[in-house]
Design an enzyme around this catalytic site. Structure first.
Site, PDB file in Angstrom:
ATOM      1  N   ILE A  75       0.859   9.233 -57.154  1.00  0.00           N
ATOM      2  CA  ILE A  75       1.422   7.897 -57.410  1.00  0.00           C
ATOM      3  C   ILE A  75       2.407   7.940 -58.580  1.00  0.00           C
ATOM      4  CG2 ILE A  75       0.845   5.527 -58.091  1.00  0.00           C
ATOM      5  CD1 ILE A  75      -1.897   5.995 -56.610  1.00  0.00           C
ATOM      6  N   ASP A  98       0.330  14.118 -68.873  1.00  0.00           N
ATOM      7  CA  ASP A  98      -0.653  14.553 -67.871  1.00  0.00           C
ATOM      8  C   ASP A  98      -1.335  15.793 -68.437  1.00  0.00           C
ATOM      9  OD1 ASP A  98      -1.859  15.740 -65.366  1.00  0.00           O
ATOM     10  OD2 ASP A  98      -0.758  14.096 -64.432  1.00  0.00           O
ATOM     11  N   THR A 119      -2.503  -0.061 -62.720  1.00  0.00           N
ATOM     12  CA  THR A 119      -2.931  -0.115 -61.312  1.00  0.00           C
ATOM     13  C   THR A 119      -3.924   1.019 -61.052  1.00  0.00           C
ATOM     14  OG1 THR A 119      -1.112   1.292 -60.586  1.00  0.00           O
ATOM     15  CG2 THR A 119      -0.730  -1.094 -60.477  1.00  0.00           C
ATOM     16  N   ARG A 128      -7.453   2.212 -62.846  1.00  0.00           N
ATOM     17  CA  ARG A 128      -8.810   1.668 -62.803  1.00  0.00           C
ATOM     18  C   ARG A 128      -9.010   0.858 -64.080  1.00  0.00           C
ATOM     19  NH1 ARG A 128      -8.866   2.412 -58.158  1.00  0.00           N
ATOM     20  NH2 ARG A 128     -10.305   3.584 -56.860  1.00  0.00           N
ATOM     21  N   ASP A 175      -3.732  -4.673 -61.929  1.00  0.00           N
ATOM     22  CA  ASP A 175      -4.218  -4.756 -60.549  1.00  0.00           C
ATOM     23  C   ASP A 175      -5.697  -4.398 -60.489  1.00  0.00           C
ATOM     24  OD1 ASP A 175      -3.697  -5.115 -57.684  1.00  0.00           O
ATOM     25  OD2 ASP A 175      -4.154  -2.967 -57.538  1.00  0.00           O
ATOM     26  N   GLU A 203     -14.388  -5.745 -62.371  1.00  0.00           N
ATOM     27  CA  GLU A 203     -13.902  -6.351 -61.121  1.00  0.00           C
ATOM     28  C   GLU A 203     -14.961  -6.382 -60.018  1.00  0.00           C
ATOM     29  OE1 GLU A 203     -10.607  -3.505 -60.318  1.00  0.00           O
ATOM     30  OE2 GLU A 203     -11.584  -3.190 -58.391  1.00  0.00           O
ATOM     31  N   HIS A 258      -6.686  -5.996 -57.190  1.00  0.00           N
ATOM     32  CA  HIS A 258      -6.786  -4.669 -56.574  1.00  0.00           C
ATOM     33  C   HIS A 258      -6.102  -4.631 -55.207  1.00  0.00           C
ATOM     34  CE1 HIS A 258      -9.333  -0.833 -57.147  1.00  0.00           C
ATOM     35  NE2 HIS A 258      -8.298  -0.557 -56.357  1.00  0.00           N
TER      36      HIS A 258
HETATM   37  P1  NAI Z   1      -3.738  12.138 -58.219  1.00  0.00           P
HETATM   38  O1  NAI Z   1      -5.032  12.865 -58.232  1.00  0.00           O
HETATM   39  O2  NAI Z   1      -2.666  12.572 -57.288  1.00  0.00           O
HETATM   40  O3  NAI Z   1      -3.111  12.155 -59.698  1.00  0.00           O
HETATM   41  C1  NAI Z   1      -3.852  11.920 -60.850  1.00  0.00           C
HETATM   42  C2  NAI Z   1      -3.137  12.596 -62.002  1.00  0.00           C
HETATM   43  O4  NAI Z   1      -3.875  12.297 -63.193  1.00  0.00           O
HETATM   44  C3  NAI Z   1      -3.105  14.126 -61.871  1.00  0.00           C
HETATM   45  O5  NAI Z   1      -1.789  14.596 -62.082  1.00  0.00           O
HETATM   46  C4  NAI Z   1      -4.064  14.606 -62.968  1.00  0.00           C
HETATM   47  O6  NAI Z   1      -3.680  15.858 -63.539  1.00  0.00           O
HETATM   48  C5  NAI Z   1      -3.951  13.473 -63.966  1.00  0.00           C
HETATM   49  N1  NAI Z   1      -5.118  13.409 -64.850  1.00  0.00           N
HETATM   50  C6  NAI Z   1      -6.427  13.490 -64.525  1.00  0.00           C
HETATM   51  N2  NAI Z   1      -7.202  13.380 -65.616  1.00  0.00           N
HETATM   52  C7  NAI Z   1      -6.342  13.221 -66.665  1.00  0.00           C
HETATM   53  C8  NAI Z   1      -6.530  13.063 -68.068  1.00  0.00           C
HETATM   54  N3  NAI Z   1      -7.753  13.069 -68.625  1.00  0.00           N
HETATM   55  N4  NAI Z   1      -5.431  12.918 -68.841  1.00  0.00           N
HETATM   56  C9  NAI Z   1      -4.196  12.952 -68.299  1.00  0.00           C
HETATM   57  N5  NAI Z   1      -3.947  13.107 -66.976  1.00  0.00           N
HETATM   58  C10 NAI Z   1      -5.016  13.239 -66.186  1.00  0.00           C
HETATM   59  O7  NAI Z   1      -4.113  10.613 -58.013  1.00  0.00           O
HETATM   60  P2  NAI Z   1      -3.184   9.450 -57.435  1.00  0.00           P
HETATM   61  O8  NAI Z   1      -3.266   9.425 -55.958  1.00  0.00           O
HETATM   62  O9  NAI Z   1      -1.858   9.503 -58.083  1.00  0.00           O
HETATM   63  O10 NAI Z   1      -4.002   8.157 -57.951  1.00  0.00           O
HETATM   64  C11 NAI Z   1      -4.194   7.890 -59.323  1.00  0.00           C
HETATM   65  C12 NAI Z   1      -5.245   6.813 -59.468  1.00  0.00           C
HETATM   66  O11 NAI Z   1      -4.745   5.575 -58.985  1.00  0.00           O
HETATM   67  C13 NAI Z   1      -6.534   7.022 -58.625  1.00  0.00           C
HETATM   68  O12 NAI Z   1      -7.445   7.897 -59.277  1.00  0.00           O
HETATM   69  C14 NAI Z   1      -7.080   5.636 -58.478  1.00  0.00           C
HETATM   70  O13 NAI Z   1      -7.994   5.375 -59.529  1.00  0.00           O
HETATM   71  C15 NAI Z   1      -5.842   4.748 -58.623  1.00  0.00           C
HETATM   72  N6  NAI Z   1      -5.539   4.063 -57.371  1.00  0.00           N
HETATM   73  C16 NAI Z   1      -5.426   2.689 -57.388  1.00  0.00           C
HETATM   74  C17 NAI Z   1      -5.156   1.993 -56.228  1.00  0.00           C
HETATM   75  C18 NAI Z   1      -4.988   0.502 -56.225  1.00  0.00           C
HETATM   76  O14 NAI Z   1      -4.939  -0.103 -55.139  1.00  0.00           O
HETATM   77  N7  NAI Z   1      -4.863  -0.145 -57.373  1.00  0.00           N
HETATM   78  C19 NAI Z   1      -5.031   2.698 -54.943  1.00  0.00           C
HETATM   79  C20 NAI Z   1      -5.094   4.143 -55.043  1.00  0.00           C
HETATM   80  C21 NAI Z   1      -5.363   4.777 -56.215  1.00  0.00           C
END
Ligand code: NAI
Length: 329
Positions: free
Chosen positions: A154, A173, A232, A234, A258, A263, A295
């Site tokens: 994302i 990151d 957006t 958590r 979001d 929630e 959300h």
């Molecule tokens: P992803 O797994 O592709 O990317 C997450 C990134 O966060 C990775 O690059 C990872 O290295 C980094 N990361 C993990 N722990 C970290 C830390 N302690 N410090 C710094 N960076 C860290 O996940 P994606 O698909 O990009 O989604 C991200 C988050 O978005 C999901 O985990 C979910 O909680 C949230 N989400 C929210 C939605 C909504 O409708 N509001 C829908 C889908 C996801």
């Protein structure tokens, strides 16, 4: 395979019915999965849950006792599931790792624009035949510094969109992709430098032990006065009470949410006939410069189709005994 689908929402049911066809014997349940509702699974080998269902260790124990062997998450995030406990009990868990990162990234940037250009206020004024522009001035996104926390699926799309606006992008990151940084002209910095230098900060990391309250009192203190904060990811990524304090003194100038720490039981439901019991969100809702959606960042037709298709694929894999690439271990 007999599958109990908890937290079935109207917006997703048709997609699930179509993706399933005649494959699995599914029972749609409106209720959330919780310690109190877990008995509803009786006789089902698989259970499907959504973001605010409770799959903590004590609920998993009950699921195990009721004969459940497979948990199919209809989400990417899995902070509501005790993966270690599930694995120890032999309950396999699979998620939908990617359904539309575009949907979430586009929503995050929609929140930015709506807050910046005061679109909600402008819309209600015009509907009220008030065509005055006083108090509606925004700022050019072009030339502003945007800090993207989490450069996964994302976050990377957010970077591309911000590039289009002409923002200077800073990123934080735990892993760095130098090629991506070069291609999209972004600079990796520490989270503290990102907080100090950004006009806009947007969160795209998962909620885990390392990211709980990533945005806390100290980091808010480091931010520019009037910063725009978008979440957006958590709810637990932000210390909401500290955010409220910062809104009261205009340290945070704009807040787009979001997701919200508390929630569960609130978002996704119609509570319009009830007295709102949550004082924290009630306070957030009083600020003119706070925009909250419940959300819905993922909520596009593409994403709903992908969630339904992948959930049914995950159930198929489990039933056939084949390995499942979306399994969490
Ligand atoms: P992803 O797994 O592709 O990317 C997450 C990134 O966060 C990775 O690059 C990872 O290295 C980094 N990361 C993990 N722990 C970290 C830390 N302690 N410090 C710094 N960076 C860290 O996940 P994606 O698909 O990009 O989604 C991200 C988050 O978005 C999901 O985990 C979910 O909680 C949230 N989400 C929210 C939605 C909504 O409708 N509001 C829908 C889908 C996801």
């Amino acid at each position: 395979m007999k599958t109990a689908i908890f937290s079935t929402h109207k917006f997703e049911k048709d997609y699930l019915v179509k993706a399933n066809g005649e494959k699995h014997l599914v029972k749609f349940i409106d209720a959330h999965l919780s310690y109190e509702t877990v008995e509803l699974v009786n006789g089902h080998k698989a259970v499907s849950i959504f973001v605010n269902d409770d799959a903590s260790s004590r609920v998993l124990h009950k699921l195990k006792d009721l004969g459940v062997q497979f948990l199919a998450l209809r989400s990417a995030g899995f902070n509501n599931v005790d993966i270690k406990a599930a694995s120890e009990m032999g309950i396999r868990v699979a998620r939908v790792p990617e359904y539309s990162p575009y949907a979430v990234a586009e929503h995050a940037t929609a929140l930015m624009l709506a807050l910046n250009r005061k679109l909600i206020k402008a819309h209600s004024r015009v509907r009220d035949s008030n065509f005055s522009l006083d108090g509606l001035a925004g700022f050019d996104m072009h030339g502003k510094t945007a800090g993207v926390i989490g450069l996964g699926k994302i976050g990377r799309i957010v970077v591309k969109i911000l590039n289009g606006y002409g923002c200077k992008v800073l990123a934080f990151d735990i892993t760095e992709d130098k090629e991506f940084a070069k291609k999209y002209d972004l600079e990796y910095v520490t989270i503290d430098v990102l907080c100090e230098k950004s006009d806009i900060i947007t969160l795209h990391v998962p909620l885990n032990e390392g990211t709980k309250y990533l945005i806390n009192k100290d980091r808010i203190n480091k931010m520019k006065p009037g910063v725009m904060l978008i979440n957006t990811g958590r709810g637990g990524l932000l210390d909401t009470k500290e955010v409220i304090k910062a809104l009261k003194i205009c340290k945070i100038g704009y807040l787009g949410l979001d997701v919200y720490e508390e929630e569960q039981g609130l978002f996704f439901e119609d509570h319009s006939d009830e007295i709102l019991q949550d004082d924290v969100i009630a306070r957030l809702m009083t600020f003119q410069n706070v925009l909250i959606t419940s959300h819905q960042a993922f909520l596009t037709d593409t994403a709903l189709q992908n969630i339904a298709d992948t959930t049914i694929d995950n159930l198929d894999c489990f039933e056939k005994g084949t390995s499942c690439k979306n399994e969490l271990k």
